[in-house]
Design an enzyme around this catalytic site. Structure first.
Site, short mmCIF file in Angstrom:
data_model
loop_
_atom_site.label_atom_id
_atom_site.label_comp_id
_atom_site.label_asym_id
_atom_site.label_seq_id
_atom_site.Cartn_x
_atom_site.Cartn_y
_atom_site.Cartn_z
N TYR A 41 43.88 4.94 -30.81
CA TYR A 41 44.15 4.02 -29.70
C TYR A 41 45.26 4.55 -28.82
CZ TYR A 41 48.44 2.29 -31.91
OH TYR A 41 49.70 2.19 -32.45
N ARG B 178 47.38 12.77 -25.14
CA ARG B 178 47.58 12.41 -26.55
C ARG B 178 46.28 11.87 -27.15
NH1 ARG B 178 52.40 8.45 -27.87
NH2 ARG B 178 50.94 6.95 -26.98
N LYS C 83 47.40 9.11 -33.23
CA LYS C 83 47.62 7.66 -32.98
C LYS C 83 46.43 6.89 -33.55
CE LYS C 83 49.53 4.65 -29.37
NZ LYS C 83 50.60 4.06 -30.15
N GLU D 96 60.87 7.50 -37.51
CA GLU D 96 60.76 6.72 -36.27
C GLU D 96 60.62 5.25 -36.65
OE1 GLU D 96 56.97 7.55 -34.30
OE2 GLU D 96 56.04 7.89 -36.27
N LEU E 5 54.93 9.99 -34.24
CA LEU E 5 54.09 9.93 -33.07
C LEU E 5 54.97 10.34 -31.88
CD1 LEU E 5 51.24 9.00 -32.06
CD2 LEU E 5 52.49 7.08 -31.09
N1 PLP Z 1 55.99 5.69 -32.69
C1 PLP Z 1 55.02 4.88 -33.13
C2 PLP Z 1 54.73 4.84 -34.59
C3 PLP Z 1 54.29 4.10 -32.24
O1 PLP Z 1 53.31 3.29 -32.69
C4 PLP Z 1 54.62 4.15 -30.85
C5 PLP Z 1 53.89 3.34 -29.89
O2 PLP Z 1 53.02 2.59 -30.19
C6 PLP Z 1 55.65 4.99 -30.44
C7 PLP Z 1 56.32 5.76 -31.39
C8 PLP Z 1 56.03 5.09 -28.99
O3 PLP Z 1 55.03 5.76 -28.23
P1 PLP Z 1 54.85 5.51 -26.68
O4 PLP Z 1 56.18 5.83 -26.06
O5 PLP Z 1 53.80 6.48 -26.27
O6 PLP Z 1 54.48 4.09 -26.48
#
Ligand code: PLP
Length: 293
Positions: A33, A52, A147, A180, A205
């Site tokens: 997603y 991504r 993702k 994270e 991610l």
């Molecule tokens: N890390 C994780 C595990 C996430 O699920 C997300 C966003 O859903 C992020 C980091 C941040 O990613 P983004 O800046 O692309 O929203």
């Protein structure tokens, strides 16, 4: 006004939007997603999100449901039909419908669902209020760069945070380093004043917001160290914040119940939020998106 969803080629009322019970996303979490922010009518970081998505799909050998250009047309149409000026777009691709069996099916069409939701416009004051974070063990798999819709550990972690009256949980790997948040990337400004966020790898991610912030901070003359850090280093930090498409740049003022710095949003965090907003207005997302190739 009725919300509209896109499901496998059709625009349908949101309340009727449904997929088949044998969709592999439903049965095996066999799907990926993306979440795009919409700010003041503009889709944020679209190239980054699509790059991504390309990475996630190719790592799992799931076919694109539509061409990239056609996908963008549908995303923009969903934003238009739902009258979203500020909010988010959710896009999910699964390996599709097939009789339940673990191996990839010989024949299946990738399934595509896109929804959009309104939210309040970005509120810098609210982002500067500062939130609490807790630390928890990272119990996820070894491909966090994909993702995937398999978010159960993230769901459990976020609930643990909520149960502790915290906004986010920072996950800590077996070596004792923060990976994270459950839906955000983690940042600190160390006691020595270094801006630190974990380097991109299969352990995190790589956030589209993370990339924009890296570029915005670099443009603003702020040095960044991309390396792992420990919860102890975070507790001793001057400042901390989180980034994501929905949280933007949000100050963290307490970790595991302990105040960070003076307990208020930090000076560098403030500068970075301003730099990020300016950067979004100028570029609409990260310039470099080949990180996932
Ligand atoms: N890390 C994780 C595990 C996430 O699920 C997300 C966003 O859903 C992020 C980091 C941040 O990613 P983004 O800046 O692309 O929203």
């Amino acid at each position: 006004m009725a919300r509209i969803a896109y499901v496998n080629g059709q625009y349908v009322p949101h309340r009727n939007a449904a997929v088949h019970v044998e969709d592999r996303g439903y049965q095996f979490a066999d799907g990926v997603y993306e979440v795009f922010a919409v700010m003041a009518g503009k889709l944020i970081g679209e190239q980054g999100h699509l790059d991504r998505l390309a990475h996630s799909l190719s790592e799992l050998r799931i076919k694109w449901p539509l061409s990239r250009a056609a996908l963008m047309v549908v995303i923009k149409e969903i934003v238009r039909r739902n009258h979203v000026r500020d909010g988010l777009v959710y896009l999910q691709v699964t390996r599709g419908v097939a009789p339940r069996d673990h191996p990839f099916p010989a024949h299946s069409e990738s399934a595509l669902v896109i929804t959009a939701r309104k939210s309040d416009p970005m509120d810098k004051d609210a982002l500067r209020t500062g939130v609490d974070v807790i630390t928890i063990p990272d119990i996820r798999w070894q491909r966090c760069d994909i993702k995937s819709v398999a978010l159960l550990p993230n769901v459990l972690g976020k609930q643990q945070a909520r149960d502790a009256d915290a906004f986010e949980a920072w996950q800590v790997d077996n070596e004792g380093y923060v990976t994270e948040g459950t839906s955000t990337n983690a940042w600190i400004v160390t006691a020595d004043g270094d801006l630190v966020t974990r380097n991109a790898s299969t352990s995190i991610l790589n956030g589209v917001t993370r990339l924009s912030v890296l570029e915005a901070a670099t443009d603003a003359g702020i040095d960044i160290m991309e390396r792992p850090f420990t919860p102890e280093e975070a507790l001793a930090a001057r400042e901390a914040f989180i980034t994501s498409s929905t949280s933007h740049v949000k100050a963290v003022t307490r970790i595991d119940g302990q105040s960070i710095g003076n307990g208020h949003v930090g000076e560098l965090t403030n500068r970075i939020l301003d730099a990020y907003v300016e950067y979004m207005e100028a570029h609409g997302g990260p310039r470099t998106t080949d990180t996932w190739n």
